[in-house]
Design an enzyme around this catalytic site. Structure first.
Site, PDB file in Angstrom:
ATOM      1  N   SER A 157      29.928  34.791  48.517  1.00 35.15           N
ATOM      2  CA  SER A 157      29.688  33.656  48.997  1.00 35.15           C
ATOM      3  C   SER A 157      29.654  33.089  50.321  1.00 35.15           C
ATOM      4  O   SER A 157      30.415  33.804  50.986  1.00 35.15           O
ATOM      5  CB  SER A 157      30.762  32.394  48.034  1.00 35.15           C
TER       6      SER A 157
HETATM    7  N1  SAH Z   1      33.442  35.655  44.278  1.00 36.07           N
HETATM    8  C1  SAH Z   1      32.605  36.576  44.702  1.00 36.07           C
HETATM    9  C2  SAH Z   1      31.023  36.162  44.601  1.00 36.07           C
HETATM   10  C3  SAH Z   1      30.569  36.373  43.220  1.00 36.07           C
HETATM   11  S1  SAH Z   1      29.010  36.429  43.018  1.00 36.07           S
HETATM   12  C4  SAH Z   1      32.742  37.038  46.182  1.00 36.07           C
HETATM   13  O1  SAH Z   1      33.872  36.492  46.611  1.00 36.07           O
HETATM   14  O2  SAH Z   1      32.265  37.803  46.709  1.00 36.07           O
HETATM   15  C5  SAH Z   1      28.955  36.048  41.197  1.00 36.07           C
HETATM   16  C6  SAH Z   1      29.587  37.396  40.352  1.00 36.07           C
HETATM   17  O3  SAH Z   1      29.694  36.845  39.131  1.00 36.07           O
HETATM   18  C7  SAH Z   1      28.610  38.520  40.374  1.00 36.07           C
HETATM   19  O4  SAH Z   1      29.232  39.500  40.934  1.00 36.07           O
HETATM   20  C8  SAH Z   1      28.232  38.748  38.762  1.00 36.07           C
HETATM   21  O5  SAH Z   1      28.250  39.874  38.472  1.00 36.07           O
HETATM   22  C9  SAH Z   1      29.597  37.865  38.421  1.00 36.07           C
HETATM   23  N2  SAH Z   1      29.093  37.558  36.908  1.00 36.07           N
HETATM   24  C10 SAH Z   1      28.091  36.775  36.391  1.00 36.07           C
HETATM   25  N3  SAH Z   1      28.235  36.544  34.923  1.00 36.07           N
HETATM   26  C11 SAH Z   1      29.504  37.018  34.916  1.00 36.07           C
HETATM   27  C12 SAH Z   1      30.090  37.204  33.718  1.00 36.07           C
HETATM   28  N4  SAH Z   1      29.728  36.382  32.459  1.00 36.07           N
HETATM   29  N5  SAH Z   1      31.313  37.670  33.647  1.00 36.07           N
HETATM   30  C13 SAH Z   1      31.709  38.137  34.637  1.00 36.07           C
HETATM   31  N6  SAH Z   1      31.387  38.064  35.963  1.00 36.07           N
HETATM   32  C14 SAH Z   1      30.071  37.800  35.989  1.00 36.07           C
END
Ligand code: SAH
Length: 214
Positions: free
Chosen positions: A61
């Site tokens: 992000s």
């Molecule tokens: N917080 C992260 C950015 C997240 S991007 C950082 O600091 O880098 C969003 C993430 O959510 C992705 O890695 C994706 O794989 C995950 N995601 C999407 N759906 C999900 C679910 N149902 N359960 C767990 N993770 C999920």
């Protein structure tokens, strides 16, 4: 001034001008270097206030959004926090400086393994990273003082609302996956939930089940 010092100053300036003013959040973000969380060619752009690609087609992000979401959580040092969407692990690392313990889950096992390696290399010991579908929360560790979802849901997932303590706060981007979403702050009280809208955001979608690399 060295290039490093200048980059750091610009990084903090971008956070403040986006509305990240909480001193504890700013000092946590000053202390956690974003570069180790970005592998490959985008590594040199770690201090820009931009989302960047990471493995598994996901993104780390934008720092100012990380700051605003963290600030909206009002974390106290005794809190147990759940993050859904580990991604690079950067957001979890920021949370780990403010909370007692952080549980972070991602549906991609590869991301969880890589994030654990970065936490270890930085000497961070209060994060537990788990491969799971975070829409169901983590029933074994519930309830949580704070919950942060870093992928966009159509609605705040029911199990997460359940696993939030009374008096707890959850921050979640809500909206259709390919459109603009709204960052929602949910507060749980004895009598129900209060919802506040923070701003518009754009996150990757919250998907069902585990990622294909598992
Ligand atoms: N917080 C992260 C950015 C997240 S991007 C950082 O600091 O880098 C969003 C993430 O959510 C992705 O890695 C994706 O794989 C995950 N995601 C999407 N759906 C999900 C679910 N149902 N359960 C767990 N993770 C999920």
């Amino acid at each position: 001034m060295t290039d490093d010092a200048l980059q750091k100053m610009q990084f903090l300036y971008a956070l403040r001008s986006s509305g990240v003013t909480d001193k504890r959040v700013l000092s946590a973000m000053e202390a956690v270097d974003r570069a180790p969380f970005i592998t490959g060619i985008f590594n040199t752009r770690a201090y820009e206030d931009m989302p960047l690609p990471i493995a598994c087609g996901q993104t780390i992000s934008q720092p100012s959004i990380v700051g605003l979401m963290t600030q909206a959580l009002h974390i106290s040092p005794r809190d147990k926090v759940l993050e859904v969407g580990t991604g690079s692990g950067y957001q979890a690392a920021i949370l780990s400086r403010l909370a007692r313990r952080v549980y972070t889950v991602d549906r991609h096992r590869k991301l969880v393994i890589e994030a654990r390696e970065v936490f270890d290399s930085l000497g961070i010991s209060n994060i537990t990273a788990i491969t799971a579908d975070g829409s169901f929360g983590l029933p074994d560790q519930a309830p949580f003082d704070r919950i942060i979802v870093t992928a966009a849901a159509e609605d705040p997932p029911g199990p997460l609302l359940e696993q939030l303590k009374v008096g707890g706060i959850m921050v979640v981007p809500v909206g259709q996956s390919d459109a603009v979403q709204h960052l929602i702050v949910v507060r749980k009280s004895e009598t129900g939930f209060d919802y506040d809208e923070l701003r518009q955001v754009r996150f990757v979608p919250l998907l069902e089940g585990l990622g294909k690399d598992v």
